[in-house]
Design a protein around this motif. Structure first.
Motif, PDB file in Angstrom:
ATOM      1  N   SER A   1      -5.637  -8.564  -5.736  1.00 18.73           N
ATOM      2  CA  SER A   1      -4.960  -9.277  -4.639  1.00 18.73           C
ATOM      3  C   SER A   1      -3.622  -9.836  -5.129  1.00 18.73           C
ATOM      4  O   SER A   1      -3.413 -10.011  -6.334  1.00 18.73           O
ATOM      5  N   LEU A   2      -2.738 -10.079  -4.168  1.00 17.39           N
ATOM      6  CA  LEU A   2      -1.450 -10.714  -4.461  1.00 17.39           C
ATOM      7  C   LEU A   2      -1.204 -11.759  -3.382  1.00 17.39           C
ATOM      8  O   LEU A   2      -1.496 -11.519  -2.210  1.00 17.39           O
TER       9      LEU A   2
ATOM     10  N   SER B   1       0.447 -13.869  -0.490  1.00 23.63           N
ATOM     11  CA  SER B   1       1.410 -13.439   0.530  1.00 23.63           C
ATOM     12  C   SER B   1       2.723 -14.236   0.487  1.00 23.63           C
ATOM     13  O   SER B   1       3.719 -13.797   1.064  1.00 23.63           O
TER      14      SER B   1
ATOM     15  N   ASN C   1       4.885  -4.804   3.728  1.00 25.80           N
ATOM     16  CA  ASN C   1       3.753  -4.886   2.804  1.00 25.80           C
ATOM     17  C   ASN C   1       4.148  -4.269   1.453  1.00 25.80           C
ATOM     18  O   ASN C   1       3.979  -4.870   0.392  1.00 25.80           O
TER      19      ASN C   1
ATOM     20  N   LEU D   1       6.326  -5.891  -1.508  1.00 21.56           N
ATOM     21  CA  LEU D   1       5.758  -6.698  -2.597  1.00 21.56           C
ATOM     22  C   LEU D   1       5.822  -5.927  -3.919  1.00 21.56           C
ATOM     23  O   LEU D   1       6.139  -6.488  -4.968  1.00 21.56           O
TER      24      LEU D   1
ATOM     25  N   HIS E   1      -3.719  -4.607   3.306  1.00 26.04           N
ATOM     26  CA  HIS E   1      -4.014  -4.064   1.969  1.00 26.04           C
ATOM     27  C   HIS E   1      -2.985  -2.995   1.619  1.00 26.04           C
ATOM     28  O   HIS E   1      -2.385  -2.390   2.518  1.00 26.04           O
TER      29      HIS E   1
ATOM     30  N   THR F   1      -3.234  -8.096   0.255  1.00 29.98           N
ATOM     31  CA  THR F   1      -1.949  -8.806   0.194  1.00 29.98           C
ATOM     32  C   THR F   1      -1.795  -9.957   1.193  1.00 29.98           C
ATOM     33  O   THR F   1      -0.910 -10.800   1.014  1.00 29.98           O
ATOM     34  N   GLU F   2      -2.587  -9.962   2.260  1.00 27.86           N
ATOM     35  CA  GLU F   2      -2.385 -11.038   3.254  1.00 27.86           C
ATOM     36  C   GLU F   2      -3.630 -11.201   4.126  1.00 27.86           C
ATOM     37  O   GLU F   2      -4.277 -10.224   4.478  1.00 27.86           O
TER      38      GLU F   2
END
Ligand code: SAH
Ligand code: AVI
Length: 335
Positions: free
Chosen positions: A37-38, A40, A222, A225, A258, A284-285
């Motif tokens: 995961s990263l 947001s 997206n 990133l 994702h 990602t969010e």
């Protein structure tokens, strides 16, 4: 963190700001989890903010249009609840397209305090707003609103209202939203008010289209990133190696974005190698959607009393007006 030369100097909570070290630590942490995961908040570099602005103009992305419609229709009622000489503290102010509607309706607004993580966007908005409202006191703050942000209390009037439009609260998980609302209440102080835009639960196809538009702008947002991580951390993500995916988790009531590895691959980053299996994703969010009652419960749990809400004819979006209750004022069932 250097303040930029705009007429209203930008205040910075430097210790809390995303910088290479924050990005590096977050990426190392996020990519070593079982579900990669990263966060947001890293979407919003210059290109990310521009892509978000483009998203707001898409047919599929109903949120911005609907909320602006609500503000235009009900700003008078909102202003009456807020009262005169208000200082408006805006969280995640972005391009500040919505705040003028509220400021125009308010009686003698005292100050506007936009808080944003994207310093360039913040500086540009501050310049635009100063030109449009020359006598308004402007106190831009470059900060991460998920950290405690000290307000310049002496520059603000006693009547304080938080403004959190866009359903950006949906990008926080419910426990984070709860902590955020509690912290904002404590920061704004006794009897503060809050106007929050919240996206509502609705049919699946409308929700999915809003986060996976035909023109591919959300996909670019997206994927940006990875562009940012390549540029700022010297990583070697293959941008074509990852596909954009938006899914709706019905149990949690949230859209998830994702980035899906199209094939098995590995990425070199900060001296480490991260392996991806084909189909493995980076989350990602989250974009949580709330029914009216769910949001009111959350607000009450955070010490805020729901006073009034406005919604559109399709029941797609809501703006909630809340009043902070300090300990003496909170009734047992309002907690
Ligand atoms: N309020 C605007 C913009 C929403 S986009 C609207 O309603 O259209 C989300 C905004 O919040 C962006 O400007 C982004 O830079 C900012 N943001 C996101 N996470 C943030 C954080 N943790 N701290 C401060 N600003 C943040
Ligand atoms: C800023 N935030 C409320 C947007 C949302 O709808 O969750 C960000 C976004 N993500 C994809 N499209 C727009």
């Amino acid at each position: 963190m250097r303040a930029r030369a705009v007429r209203a100097p930008i205040h910075a909570a430097a210790a809390d700001l995303p910088c290479d070290a924050d990005l590096a630590a977050s990426v190392l942490d996020g990519l070593t989890r079982p579900q990669k995961s990263l966060p947001s908040r890293f979407f919003y570099d210059t290109r990310g903010s521009a892509l978000f602005e483009q998203i707001t103009t898409l047919d599929e992305y109903y949120l911005t249009r609907t909320e602006i419609g609500l503000l235009e229709r009900h700003a008078g009622d909102m202003a009456a609840l807020i009262g005169p000489k208000a200082s408006v503290v805006e969280f995640g102010s972005g391009s500040s397209r919505k705040i003028p509607i509220l400021l125009e309706a308010l009686e003698e607004p005292a100050a506007w305090v936009p808080i944003d993580i994207d310093q360039e966007m913040l500086a540009q908005s501050a310049r635009d707003m100063q030109a449009r409202f020359p006598s308004l006191r402007l106190v831009p703050i470059h900060a991460d609103f998920m950290q405690p942000v000290a307000l310049p209390a002496r520059q603000l009037s006693a009547n304080r209202v938080g403004f959190f439009p866009g359903s950006t609260i949906g990008n926080l998980r419910p426990h984070e939203a709860l902590a955020f609302l509690r912290r904002v209440g404590a920061t704004l102080g006794r009897s503060a008010a809050m106007l929050i835009g919240v996206d509502r639960k609705k049919d699946l196809s409308t929700l999915l289209a809003a986060y996976d538009d035909a023109a591919g702008v959300t996909a670019a947002f997206n994927r940006n990133l990875l562009v940012r991580i390549n540029r700022e951390l010297g990583a070697d993500f293959d941008l074509d190696g990852f596909a954009h995916e938006a899914r709706y988790d019905i149990d949690r009531g949230r859209i998830e974005m994702h980035l899906v590895a199209r094939t098995a691959q590995s990425v070199r980053l900060l001296g480490k190698i991260f392996r991806f299996a084909a189909g493995e994703t980076i989350h990602t969010e989250v974009s949580c959607k709330y029914t009216m009652e769910e949001f009111r419960l959350l607000a009450r749990a955070a010490g805020w009393q729901p006073v009034q809400s406005w919604t559109d004819p399709r029941d797609w979006f809501a703006i909630h007006f809340l009043r902070f209750c300090d300990d003496e004022e909170v009734t047992p069932h309002a907690r």
